[in-house]
Design an enzyme around this catalytic site. Structure first.
Site, PDB file in Angstrom:
ATOM      1  N   ARG A 199       0.844  -1.195   0.000  1.00 33.21           N
ATOM      2  CA  ARG A 199       0.000   0.000   0.000  1.00 33.21           C
ATOM      3  C   ARG A 199       0.879   1.244   0.000  1.00 33.21           C
ATOM      4  NH1 ARG A 199      -1.951   1.066   4.267  1.00 33.21           N
ATOM      5  NH2 ARG A 199      -1.221  -0.642   5.555  1.00 33.21           N
ATOM      6  N   TYR A 239      -1.342  -3.596  -6.762  1.00 30.15           N
ATOM      7  CA  TYR A 239      -1.061  -4.431  -5.589  1.00 30.15           C
ATOM      8  C   TYR A 239      -2.067  -4.268  -4.455  1.00 30.15           C
ATOM      9  CZ  TYR A 239       2.021  -7.387  -2.789  1.00 30.15           C
ATOM     10  OH  TYR A 239       2.554  -8.435  -2.082  1.00 30.15           O
ATOM     11  N   LYS A 299      -9.743  -2.325   1.582  1.00 26.64           N
ATOM     12  CA  LYS A 299      -9.460  -1.144   2.397  1.00 26.64           C
ATOM     13  C   LYS A 299     -10.231   0.079   1.904  1.00 26.64           C
ATOM     14  CE  LYS A 299      -7.185  -3.652   4.959  1.00 26.64           C
ATOM     15  NZ  LYS A 299      -5.897  -3.843   5.509  1.00 26.64           N
ATOM     16  N   HIS A 339     -10.794  -2.051  11.288  1.00 22.96           N
ATOM     17  CA  HIS A 339      -9.688  -2.882  10.807  1.00 22.96           C
ATOM     18  C   HIS A 339      -9.428  -3.972  11.844  1.00 22.96           C
ATOM     19  CE1 HIS A 339      -5.198  -2.991   9.338  1.00 22.96           C
ATOM     20  NE2 HIS A 339      -5.920  -3.922   8.762  1.00 22.96           N
ATOM     21  N   SER A 364      -1.409  -3.125  10.277  1.00 28.18           N
ATOM     22  CA  SER A 364      -1.036  -4.054   9.218  1.00 28.18           C
ATOM     23  C   SER A 364       0.221  -4.837   9.596  1.00 28.18           C
ATOM     24  CB  SER A 364      -0.787  -3.280   7.927  1.00 28.18           C
ATOM     25  OG  SER A 364      -1.931  -2.528   7.608  1.00 28.18           O
ATOM     26  N   CYS A 423       0.654  -6.941  11.982  1.00 28.02           N
ATOM     27  CA  CYS A 423       0.902  -7.007  13.429  1.00 28.02           C
ATOM     28  C   CYS A 423       0.134  -8.142  14.099  1.00 28.02           C
ATOM     29  CB  CYS A 423       0.581  -5.672  14.080  1.00 28.02           C
ATOM     30  SG  CYS A 423       1.764  -4.390  13.630  1.00 28.02           S
ATOM     31  N   ASP A 464      -9.434  -9.511   9.014  1.00 29.88           N
ATOM     32  CA  ASP A 464      -8.918  -8.173   8.696  1.00 29.88           C
ATOM     33  C   ASP A 464      -9.924  -7.040   8.910  1.00 29.88           C
ATOM     34  OD1 ASP A 464      -6.496  -6.821   7.690  1.00 29.88           O
ATOM     35  OD2 ASP A 464      -7.730  -6.225   5.992  1.00 29.88           O
ATOM     36  N   ARG A 488       2.386 -12.079  -0.127  1.00 33.78           N
ATOM     37  CA  ARG A 488       1.046 -12.388   0.379  1.00 33.78           C
ATOM     38  C   ARG A 488       0.479 -13.644  -0.265  1.00 33.78           C
ATOM     39  NH1 ARG A 488      -1.614  -8.620   4.211  1.00 33.78           N
ATOM     40  NH2 ARG A 488      -0.012  -7.052   4.482  1.00 33.78           N
TER      41      ARG A 488
HETATM   42  P1  GTP Z   1      -2.363  -7.423   7.564  1.00 36.64           P
HETATM   43  O1  GTP Z   1      -2.866  -8.505   6.669  1.00 36.64           O
HETATM   44  O2  GTP Z   1      -1.298  -6.592   6.935  1.00 36.64           O
HETATM   45  O3  GTP Z   1      -3.451  -6.574   8.113  1.00 36.64           O
HETATM   46  O4  GTP Z   1      -1.560  -8.144   8.772  1.00 36.64           O
HETATM   47  P2  GTP Z   1      -2.050  -8.950  10.082  1.00 36.64           P
HETATM   48  O5  GTP Z   1      -2.372  -8.000  11.169  1.00 36.64           O
HETATM   49  O6  GTP Z   1      -3.088  -9.941   9.722  1.00 36.64           O
HETATM   50  O7  GTP Z   1      -0.711  -9.685  10.523  1.00 36.64           O
HETATM   51  P3  GTP Z   1      -0.326 -11.249  10.440  1.00 36.64           P
HETATM   52  O8  GTP Z   1      -1.144 -12.092  11.362  1.00 36.64           O
HETATM   53  O9  GTP Z   1      -0.295 -11.653   9.026  1.00 36.64           O
HETATM   54  O10 GTP Z   1       1.150 -11.221  11.021  1.00 36.64           O
HETATM   55  C1  GTP Z   1       2.155 -10.432  10.446  1.00 36.64           C
HETATM   56  C2  GTP Z   1       3.514 -10.915  10.875  1.00 36.64           C
HETATM   57  O11 GTP Z   1       3.635 -10.900  12.297  1.00 36.64           O
HETATM   58  C3  GTP Z   1       3.798 -12.349  10.436  1.00 36.64           C
HETATM   59  O12 GTP Z   1       5.118 -12.437  10.008  1.00 36.64           O
HETATM   60  C4  GTP Z   1       3.602 -13.146  11.680  1.00 36.64           C
HETATM   61  O13 GTP Z   1       4.389 -14.311  11.709  1.00 36.64           O
HETATM   62  C5  GTP Z   1       3.996 -12.169  12.793  1.00 36.64           C
HETATM   63  N1  GTP Z   1       3.241 -12.450  14.033  1.00 36.64           N
HETATM   64  C6  GTP Z   1       1.917 -12.673  14.147  1.00 36.64           C
HETATM   65  N2  GTP Z   1       1.573 -12.963  15.422  1.00 36.64           N
HETATM   66  C7  GTP Z   1       2.706 -12.919  16.146  1.00 36.64           C
HETATM   67  C8  GTP Z   1       3.004 -13.126  17.533  1.00 36.64           C
HETATM   68  O14 GTP Z   1       2.143 -13.418  18.356  1.00 36.64           O
HETATM   69  N3  GTP Z   1       4.316 -12.967  17.906  1.00 36.64           N
HETATM   70  C9  GTP Z   1       5.285 -12.643  17.009  1.00 36.64           C
HETATM   71  N4  GTP Z   1       6.531 -12.513  17.450  1.00 36.64           N
HETATM   72  N5  GTP Z   1       5.039 -12.450  15.684  1.00 36.64           N
HETATM   73  C10 GTP Z   1       3.772 -12.576  15.267  1.00 36.64           C
HETATM   74  C1  SPV Z   2      -3.047  -4.224   5.324  1.00 33.78           C
HETATM   75  O1  SPV Z   2      -2.075  -3.604   4.886  1.00 33.78           O
HETATM   76  O2  SPV Z   2      -3.599  -3.941   6.422  1.00 33.78           O
HETATM   77  C2  SPV Z   2      -3.565  -5.377   4.573  1.00 33.78           C
HETATM   78  C3  SPV Z   2      -3.003  -5.649   3.251  1.00 33.78           C
HETATM   79  O3  SPV Z   2      -4.472  -6.044   5.036  1.00 33.78           O
HETATM   80  S1  SPV Z   2      -3.701  -4.658   2.020  1.00 33.78           S
HETATM   81  O4  SPV Z   2      -4.884  -5.325   1.492  1.00 33.78           O
HETATM   82  O5  SPV Z   2      -2.702  -4.478   0.965  1.00 33.78           O
HETATM   83  O6  SPV Z   2      -4.101  -3.372   2.561  1.00 33.78           O
HETATM   84 MN    MN Z   3      -4.994  -5.425   7.182  1.00 30.73          MN
END
Ligand code: GTP
Ligand code: SPV
Ligand code: MN
Length: 607
Positions: A81, A221, A230, A250, A272, A274, A297, A389
């Site tokens: 993004r 993307y 979003k 979100h 994002s 996290c 999400d 992704r």
């Molecule tokens: P978006 O799709 O961008 O909104 O991201 P998200 O909030 O769904 O994050 P996601 O669960 O995909 O995790 C993002 C990164 O953080 C990945 O590399 C995970 O492995 C890492 N991660 C997720 N949960 C944890 C956790 O509890 N501890 C640690 N250390 N890393 C984590």
């Molecule tokens: C985020 O960035 O919070 C995502 C990925 O979930 S995107 O759809 O590219 O915004």
């Molecule tokens: Mn997201």
């Protein structure tokens, strides 16, 4: 016209005059070679995949290892993004607020009309009717995305409910959000297409909240291009939610069941990359507990007649972060992506499977990296892009909750906020009440990630994880949260703040995270019923070490104490930064929130 183009040209039709006129108008402006109305069929999905394979945008993955799946690699100038190119073009500048880029709607439209002029030459223009939320349900919202990208069409097939069935619900008079998307890469006669067309110089992700329009240009993307996600379900929907008294957030949505079979639903707003997808699918390490996924999400929440907040997941699939996903960290995601998935910017093995950092303990001896270069573990670089992704149908998640498509939604017991904070912020805080919870959300902070173009690891305030996604003035958004809490008949969820990312002096995570986060969820679950202790501290209520179920977790006591203590000096150091953050909003900041900072400081100084 090639026979393949003919093949994908099934002509859907709409009886909605506004839609037909808009499509004609866009076609005149963008000048595509052909217009294709998407019917949402499997055949259409396969045709899009074939187009990408033929054009070299996608490579097939091994059909035994990853049936019906492809790898797509983008242009290095188009990998995430683009927040600095994202605009909220409300009629009045002050309605976009200090956290959004703004431009006058007509001025922006003029700029964009020039860019859109002829921008689809040599390409097909796809009309993608989609529904955010179960088709025909009273809470679902219809949008139509026009795009010149087969990648967008294929991803939208997975991420939203698309096609003819949506047009039927839309009918002759139905309202819809208009999303116009172009890669900004017209093709000259006989010009060879690039493997990931985009416009590296001119990118615009624009929202016109009053007229419910999205104009996106130059990027193919993720959230820049899949406009239902979003752009629609958060930026436009947050404005609708403000006007209509609901919430577009979100947030992941999860269902938790305790050993006695009692069920609660939590939502969680983390910025994002996290941890939303991971938390939504976690496998508890505590015996007898179960977690199931409702969404990973986005949550739309509305009051039910019983005064509770009910959440639906408006999406149909997951667009998840690949790096860090493994059978150890997120088995359910790994099982979901075993088939029928699109992978973007991952590396590929000689056997024709995908790979990314963190997928396996040992790195494969050789790969082709996301930039299509040979790679070995000795190569001093990442094989997959950090924002690589997967796109995969939600129905393929082994722990998808049976009620995930219930149009009534699920009643929410607790809302979690969180972010990446190496220091100061403890493992979990319970808010004293809704207003304090709103304060915790409004001051949420996190280190930036690769999900957005720009520097990674920069600490910033990301209120409710909505900084990049709120379609109006952030202070009005805070006021909206307070207003939700002020409803007299409301039975509000409890509010928590979690931090899985606390580090020691050497940058090592103090908390094991992932499945072990179930221990924190268990405490929250039992807190909702008043079954477990918490202690009052100046920053909120925290568990004592004894209040958490830590059986089987070999966590050094010193780490545990660090995770569960209040770093008074650290928190006093946060106060000026919180005040500075709030100052941005001037007198639009709700007084209750200004008072919360004073109260926090007073409580800290009194200890
Ligand atoms: P978006 O799709 O961008 O909104 O991201 P998200 O909030 O769904 O994050 P996601 O669960 O995909 O995790 C993002 C990164 O953080 C990945 O590399 C995970 O492995 C890492 N991660 C997720 N949960 C944890 C956790 O509890 N501890 C640690 N250390 N890393 C984590
Ligand atoms: C985020 O960035 O919070 C995502 C990925 O979930 S995107 O759809 O590219 O915004
Ligand atoms: Mn997201």
């Amino acid at each position: 016209m090639s026979s393949l183009a003919m093949e994908v040209e099934t002509s859907g039709q709409s009886r909605n005059r506004q839609l037909v006129e808009w499509v004609e108008q866009v076609a005149r402006l963008c000048n595509p070679d052909r217009v294709h109305w998407c019917d949402g069929s499997e055949q259409e999905y396969q045709a899009m995949i074939r187009l990408m394979l033929l054009g070299g945008v996608a490579v097939p993955l091994d059909s035994e290892r990853r049936p019906n799946s492809v790898l797509v690699r983008s242009n290095p100038a188009d990998v995430a993004r683009v927040e600095d190119r994202t605009f909220i073009c409300s009629e009045k500048r002050e309605d976009a607020g200090p956290t959004n880029n703004w431009e006058e709607p007509e001025k922006m439209k003029n700029t964009l009309r020039q860019l859109y002029s002829g921008c689809m030459a040599g390409r097909s223009m796809y009309v993608i009717p989609y529904s955010m939320g179960p088709i025909g349900s009273p809470i679902a919202k219809i949008g139509v995305e026009i795009s010149d990208s087969p990648y967008v069409v294929a991803n939208m097939h997975i991420m939203a409910r698309v096609g003819q069935r949506v047009l039927e619900v839309l009918g002759e008079e139905g309202e819809f959000v208009r999303g116009l998307h172009s890669l900004g890469a017209p093709l000259g006669a006989n010009q060879q297409d690039s493997s990931w067309p985009c416009n590296a110089e001119h990118k615009y992700i624009c929202h016109f909240p009053e007229t419910r329009e999205i104009w996106s240009y130059g990027s193919g993307y993720g959230g820049n291009a899949l406009l239902g996600k979003k752009c629609h379900a958060l930026r436009i929907a947050s404005v609708q939610a403000r006007d209509e008294g609901w919430m577009a957030e979100h947030m992941l949505i999860l269902k938790m069941t305790n050993p006695a079979g009692e069920v609660k639903y939590f939502t969680g707003a983390f910025p994002s990359a996290c941890g939303k997808t991971n938390l939504a699918m976690l496998i508890p390490t505590i015996a007898g507990w179960k977690v199931e996924t409702v969404g990973d999400d986005i949550a739309w929440m509305k009051f039910g007649s019983d005064g509770r907040l009910y959440a639906i997941n408006p999406e149909y699939g997951f667009f998840g972060v690949a790096p860090g996903t493994s059978t150890k960290s997120n088995l359910n995601a790994m099982l979901a992506v075993t088939r029928n998935s699109i992978f973007t910017n991952c590396a590929v093995t000689p056997e024709g499977d995908v790979w990314w950092e963190g997928m396996t303990n040992d790195k494969p001896p050789e790969l082709i990296d996301w930039l299509r270069r040979p790679w070995t573990p000795q190569s001093n670089r990442k094989a997959a892009h950090p924002n690589a992704r997967f796109t995969t149908p939600a129905s393929q998640c082994p722990v998808i909750a049976p009620e995930w498509q219930d149009p009534a939604g699920v009643p929410i017991d607790a809302i979690l906020f969180g972010g990446r904070r190496g220091g100061i912020v403890p493992l979990v805080i319970e808010a004293f009440n809704w207003t304090h919870g709103t304060f915790l959300g409004a001051t949420a902070s996190s280190e930036t990630t690769a999900a957005s173009a720009g520097k990674v690891g920069q600490l910033r305030r990301d209120p409710m994880a909505m900084l990049p996604f709120c379609g109006y003035h952030m202070a009005d958004y805070f006021a909206h949260w307070l207003k939700i809490g002020a409803r007299t008949d409301a039975k509000l969820p409890r509010v928590y703040y979690v931090n899985w990312f606390r580090q020691d002096e050497n940058g090592k995570y103090l908390w094991p995270g992932y499945g072990e986060n179930s221990r924190v969820l268990e405490w929250i679950f039992d807190r909702c019923d008043g079954r477990v202790h918490a202690k009052d501290t100046p920053i909120g209520r925290l568990p004592d070490p004894d209040d958490l179920d830590l059986q089987g977790l070999n966590l050094p006591t010193s780490d545990l104490l660090k995770l569960l203590s209040v770093d008074k000096t650290g928190w006093l150091g946060e106060i000026p930064s919180i005040r500075l953050h709030f100052q941005k909003f001037g007198d639009r900041l709700p007084q209750e929130l200004a008072r919360q900072v004073d109260d926090l400081e007073r409580r800290l100084r009194a200890t």
